[in-house]
Design a protein around this motif. Structure first.
Motif: not given
Length: 399
Positions: A361-381
Motif C-alpha cells: 500500500a505504501l508503494h502504491k501510494a508513492g511512499r517509497r522509503e517507508e515501503a522499503a522499510a515495511a517490506i524489510d519487516s515482511a521479509m525479516a523471518l
C-alpha cells in the motif's frame, strides 16, 4: 454400523482435536444418535443429524457441559467445511456456554473456542483461549501447537519459535505436523514444510473412520503449498485427489481455480471459481474471477465481480480481507483506504503478511522509503513465499 457421533478431526484441525475421537488425550464418550444398522449416509448428512441430536439434548439439559462441547465441535467442523461464518459464531457461543457450566476439566470446549475465534480472525481472544488450554493440558502437543499457530498469526514469532522448537519431535502427529509445517514455511524452510504436510496427509489418510471432508483437507494443504511455490503439477495431483474425495469442497474448488489461473487457463479458472462461490463467498476467489474475466477481455463481468465483493465487504466486521486489499492495490483502487486499514491492523497483528500488505500500500501510494522499510519487516523471518519476494523486488527496484 454407527455407534457414535462423528467427532474425529475437525476439518482444519484448528479445534486442536486429537485423532481417533479424542480431545487432547481425553476420550469423548460415544453418545451419538445413530446406532444400529443403517444404509450408508454422506458425512455431511451424518454431521447435520448429529447437530440436530445434540441441539435437542442441550435444550433438555440446561446444566450439561459435555454435550455442549460436542455440539460446538460439530458447528466448528461444519463452519470449516462449508465456509459458514454463522456456524463459527454458534461454535463460539456454544463452547462458552459449556465453559460457563464447567471450566475445570473442559479442555475440549477451550479448544473449540480458540478455533472458532481463530476462524473469525479474533486473534487476541484466540490467543487467550489457547493459553488457557495450554495451561490446562501442559503435556498435550496439540494444545501447544494450537497456541503456536495463533502466535504465528499475531506475528509473535519469538514465543512461537520457542513453542515449535519444543514440538519438533512431534511431527508424526497430524494435528501437530500441519502447524509445524506452517512455522517452517514462515521461517524460510518450504521443503521441510512440504515434507511434514505429506507425512501428516499420509498418516491421516491411514486412520480408520476419517471422513471424506477431512481427507480432502489434508490433500488441500499439500496442494496449496505446492501451488504457492509454483509446483503446478504436484499441486494438480494433490487437489484432484482431494476433489475425488469431496467434489463440492469450496476450498478445493477455489484452489483449483487458482491453479488454472497460474496456467493462464482463464475459462477453467472461471468455471472452478464459480463452483467455489456457489458454496461460499470468498474475496480471493472473486478477485481471481475479476482477473480472469479481464484476461479474456470481458470488462463488464470483471467489474461485476468487484461490485459483488464491495457489497459483501461493506458490512464486514473485523479486519479487512488481505487478498482483496492486494487485489485493490494491484488495480490502483482505494489506495488511501487500504493503507489506513493495513496500518490499523498492524497495531495488534504484526505478522509478515500484514507487513506485506502495508508495504504494498505504501508503494502504491508513492511512499517509497517507508515501503522499503515495511517490506524489510515482511521479509525479516526469511519467508520465501513468491508473492512476498515479488513485492520486495518491485519495491526495492523502484527508483
Amino acid at each position: 454400523m454407527r455407534a457414535r457421533a462423528r467427532l474425529i478431526v475437525a476439518a482444519p484441525l484448528v479445534a486442536a482435536l486429537g485423532l481417533g475421537g479424542t480431545v487432547l488425550g481425553g476420550s469423548l464418550p460415544a453418545a451419538g444418535p445413530g446406532s444400529g444398522e443403517r444404509a450408508p449416509l454422506a458425512d455431511a448428512t451424518i454431521r447435520d443429524q448429529d447437530i440436530a441430536f445434540y441441539e435437542a439434548r442441550t435444550a433438555r439439559d440446561p446444566a450439561g457441559a459435555l454435550d455442549r462441547t460436542r455440539l460446538a465441535t460439530l458447528y466448528l467442523a461444519r463452519a470449516r467445511e462449508l465456509g459458514a461464518e454463522p456456524d463459527l459464531v454458534r461454535a463460539e457461543s456454544t463452547a462458552r456456554a459449556s465453559l460457563a457450566r464447567r471450566r475445570p476439566h473442559n479442555s475440549g470446549a477451550l479448544a473449540v473456542l480458540a478455533g472458532a475465534l481463530l476462524g473469525q480472525h479474533r486473534f487476541i481472544e484466540a490467543r487467550d483461549a489457547a493459553r488457557e488450554l495450554a495451561v490446562a493440558e501442559p503435556e498435550s502437543p496439540a494444545a501447544r501447537a494450537l497456541l503456536g499457530e495463533v502466535l504465528l498469526e499475531l506475528g509473535e514469532y519469538r514465543e512461537a519459535r520457542s513453542m515449535f522448537l519444543a514440538l519438533r519431535g512431534q511431527g508424526r502427529d497430524p494435528a501437530v505436523a500441519t502447524r509445524l509445517a506452517r512455522w517452517h514455511e514462515l521461517e524460510g524452510r518450504p521443503a521441510e514444510a512440504d515434507r511434514l504436510l505429506r507425512v501428516a496427509r499420509d498418516r491421516a489418510l491411514a486412520l480408520h473412520g476419517i471422513s471424506r471432508e477431512q481427507r480432502a483437507w489434508f490433500h488441500l494443504r499439500v496442494g496449496d503449498l505446492a501451488l504457492r511455490y509454483g509446483r503446478l503439477s504436484e499441486a494438480a495431483a494433490a487437489l484432484d485427489a482431494g476433489l475425488a474425495d469431496a467434489p463440492d469442497d469450496h476450498r478445493l474448488l477455489a484452489a483449483r481455480a487458482r491453479l488454472a489461473a497460474a496456467r493462464h487457463a482463464w475459462a477453467e479458472a472461471i468455471a472452478f471459481g464459480n463452483q467455489a462461490l456457489a458454496a461460499s463467498v470468498d474475496p480471493a476467489t472473486l478477485g481471481l474471477l475479476a482477473d480472469a474475466h479481464l484476461a479474456l477481455g470481458d470488462t463488464a463481468s470483471a467489474l461485476e465481480q468487484e461490485r459483488v465483493m464491495d457489497v459483501a465487504l461493506r458490512g464486514q466486521r473485523g479486519p479487512s480481507h488481505r487478498a482483496w486489499s492486494l487485489h485493490l492495490l494491484d488495480r490502483g483502487r482505494d489506495v488511501p483506504q487500504v493503507l489506513v486499514r493495513a496500518e490499523d491492523e498492524l497495531r495488534t497483528r504484526r505478522d509478515v503478511y500484514g507487513w506485506d500488505v502495508y508495504a504494498w500500500a505504501l508503494h502504491k501510494a508513492g511512499r517509497r522509503e517507508e515501503a522499503a522499510a515495511a517490506i524489510d519487516s515482511a521479509m525479516a523471518l526469511g519467508t520465501k513465499d513468491p508473492l512476498l519476494a515479488a513485492h520486495a523486488r518491485a519495491i526495492r527496484t523502484t527508483p
